[in-house]
Design an enzyme around this catalytic site. Structure first.
Site, PDB file in Angstrom:
ATOM      1  N   ASP A 142     -26.003 -15.200 -10.053  1.00 54.17           N
ATOM      2  CA  ASP A 142     -26.802 -13.832  -9.071  1.00 54.17           C
ATOM      3  C   ASP A 142     -28.018 -14.009  -9.628  1.00 54.17           C
ATOM      4  OD1 ASP A 142     -26.851 -11.752  -7.512  1.00 54.17           O
ATOM      5  OD2 ASP A 142     -26.917 -10.477  -9.230  1.00 54.17           O
ATOM      6  N   ASP A 157     -30.918 -10.650  -8.679  1.00 60.12           N
ATOM      7  CA  ASP A 157     -31.188  -9.416  -8.941  1.00 60.12           C
ATOM      8  C   ASP A 157     -30.106  -8.663 -10.012  1.00 60.12           C
ATOM      9  OD1 ASP A 157     -32.578  -9.862  -6.847  1.00 60.12           O
ATOM     10  OD2 ASP A 157     -32.481  -8.059  -5.812  1.00 60.12           O
ATOM     11  N   GLU A 176     -34.045  -5.051  -9.086  1.00 61.88           N
ATOM     12  CA  GLU A 176     -33.755  -5.398  -7.761  1.00 61.88           C
ATOM     13  C   GLU A 176     -34.917  -5.630  -7.104  1.00 61.88           C
ATOM     14  OE1 GLU A 176     -30.423  -5.418  -6.863  1.00 61.88           O
ATOM     15  OE2 GLU A 176     -29.784  -5.196  -8.718  1.00 61.88           O
ATOM     16  N   GLY A 193     -28.408 -12.189  -2.711  1.00 58.43           N
ATOM     17  CA  GLY A 193     -27.861 -11.120  -1.703  1.00 58.43           C
ATOM     18  C   GLY A 193     -29.128 -10.640  -1.408  1.00 58.43           C
ATOM     19  N   LYS A 239     -21.108 -16.126  -0.742  1.00 61.24           N
ATOM     20  CA  LYS A 239     -21.610 -16.445  -2.181  1.00 61.24           C
ATOM     21  C   LYS A 239     -20.284 -17.529  -2.554  1.00 61.24           C
ATOM     22  CE  LYS A 239     -24.711 -13.137  -4.340  1.00 61.24           C
ATOM     23  NZ  LYS A 239     -25.052 -12.406  -5.480  1.00 61.24           N
ATOM     24  N   ASP A 282     -23.457  -9.667 -11.406  1.00 64.37           N
ATOM     25  CA  ASP A 282     -23.497  -8.183 -12.189  1.00 64.37           C
ATOM     26  C   ASP A 282     -22.803  -7.202 -11.241  1.00 64.37           C
ATOM     27  OD1 ASP A 282     -25.624  -8.341 -10.327  1.00 64.37           O
ATOM     28  OD2 ASP A 282     -26.096  -6.327 -11.200  1.00 64.37           O
ATOM     29  N   ASN A 292     -20.905  -7.705  -5.165  1.00 63.92           N
ATOM     30  CA  ASN A 292     -21.042  -8.654  -4.382  1.00 63.92           C
ATOM     31  C   ASN A 292     -20.761  -9.900  -4.907  1.00 63.92           C
ATOM     32  OD1 ASN A 292     -22.014  -9.391  -1.592  1.00 63.92           O
ATOM     33  ND2 ASN A 292     -24.105 -10.091  -2.512  1.00 63.92           N
TER      34      ASN A 292
END
EC number: 3.1.3.3
Length: 438
Positions: free
Chosen positions: A216, A218, A225, A305, A349, A372, A375
């Protein structure tokens, strides 16, 4: 110090009916008829020539080597051998070793006790990471292992920076598939109660077969973010941050929350994307992790995302093999407050990870996913190893293990890669550096 235990015939022992039964399992290497098996050990300061002298004495007594193990810990040498030998030579062998190694400060033992034990491969690896790592932590882990019938076979140091790490090879009571689930849950509970990170994974070829890692972005590959950084330019950072937090906890549908947050960016000049991209800060250890894994032949990538306009230059800088993210719509040099194309949500994802693995000719058991938030649940669930990085509770519940320190290179230690191996490779190509902590 020497203890020589001589038995009249260590090759046979009477069973309950008085008949002879083999003292050694039938699947071990056979020794000549009339010979016994014995364990020979030497312990003391590590000096050049000790091992050579040890084997020179064994050779002088026509010893057959069945198994050997040597280790050095902080300049202390431990050398052991399982041997087959004429029983009449045991005494003089012990005397010869003692005489030869005495001046080198070595303690010698020769015994025929316990020689029937078989060296077996450990079933699982347990990695423990802490900053600091206390003896009490290992004591509690050891007790949990014992409570579930698991035996610690070996322990080695695996990291001294940026955290202290140990790798325990263990054999569990029930090695069949699913047999380690209760132990895994107990260790996860212990990790949740303590300040250490604990991972348990089945040992063997499957553990070493990992060849693809997907991050991932962010708050995982980078700090912060991106959408909040963009929103700060519109004066709506707090508003957007609140929505992000709820989405990461799994309280909001990600696609819906994304549209709501992106709408707050409407009217911003496109140049803001370049400003934010230049201000991105990698998570400590990110470069080391990717560099090390690519040296090992891994494919490395990211699925976000967030936004492709930010991820693409970062991916090229890091040398990522694949990457996917949402696309912000730009019209006449300004953000419209909309995204175009497919939304990269939790399902997408997971699909992306599967696609990357298929394109690389790899099975899903060979993949690692790190994230984290909620998502990332699907992606971590389908990966061979799912690692929650300073994650929300919703993700920790499904992850194989969790990192609770702000260092991404902990991922390497969970994969069994030692810090000294990383540092050695970095020294060889001139990239070695340790940033002071704290």
């Amino acid at each position: 110090m020497i203890r020589c235990v001589n038995t009249p015939d260590a090759t046979a022992a009477p069973d309950a009916a008085g008949a002879s039964a083999p003292a050694r399992p039938a699947d071990t290497v056979a020794v000549p008829e009339g010979h016994v098996t014995a364990v020979v050990t030497a312990d003391g300061p590590d000096r050049p020539g000790v091992s050579a002298a040890f084997f020179r004495v064994l050779a002088a007594h026509q010893v057959q080597l069945l198994d050997v193990e040597q280790s050095v810990f902080r300049r202390r040498l431990s050398l052991g051998a399982l041997i087959g030998v004429d029983p009449g030579r045991l005494g003089v062998l012990a005397e010869g070793l003692t005489e030869t190694l005495r001046d080198r400060g070595m303690a010698v033992e020769v015994t025929t006790e316990g020689v029937d034990a078989i060296r077996q491969a450990s079933t699982h690896a347990v990695v423990v990471l802490g900053n600091p790592l206390e003896a009490s932590d290992i004591s509690r882990i050891g007790q949990v292992l014992a409570d579930y019938g698991a035996n610690i076979d070996t322990i080695r140091g695996i990291a001294d920076y940026p955290v202290t790490g140990l790798e325990l090879k263990v054999t569990i009571a029930n090695p069949r598939p699913g047999g380690g689930v209760p132990l895994r849950k107990a260790l996860a509970e212990l990790a949740g109660e303590s300040a250490v990170d604990i991972a348990i994974e089945r040992e063997g070829l499957a553990r070493r077969s990992k060849r693809l890692i997907c991050f991932d972005v962010d708050s995982t590959l980078i700090t912060g973010e991106v959408i909040e950084m963009l929103a700060a330019h519109a004066g709506r950072e707090a508003e957007v941050a609140a929505v992000t937090e709820r989405a990461m906890r799994g309280e909001l549908d990600f696609a819906e929350s994304l549209h709501e947050r992106v709408a707050a960016l409407a009217g911003l000049p496109e140049s803001v994307l370049d400003e934010v991209a230049e201000s991105i800060r990698l998570t400590p250890g990110a470069r080391t992790t990717i560099r090390t894994l690519k040296r090992l032949g891994y494919k490395a990538g990211a699925v976000s995302g967030g936004f492709i306009q930010i991820l693409e230059p970062l991916a090229k800088d890091l040398g990522l093999d694949f990457y996917r993210a949402n696309t912000l719509e730009v019209v006449d040099g300004r953000l419209t407050g909309r995204v175009v194309g497919d939304i990269i949500d939790r399902e997408e994802k997971a699909r992306s990870l599967r696609r990357f693995a298929e394109e690389s000719g790899l099975g899903m058991h060979q993949t690692v996913a790190v994230g984290d938030g909620a998502n990332d649940i699907d992606m971590l669930s389908v990966a061979g190893l799912g690692i929650a990085f300073n994650a929300k509770p919703a993700l920790k519940e499904v992850a194989d293990t969790s990192v609770n320190n702000p260092f991404l290179d902990e991922v390497l230690f969970f994969l069994g890669i030692a810090r000294e191996e990383i540092d050695q490779a970095d020294r060889e190509d001139g990239t070695a550096r340790r940033v002071p902590l704290g």
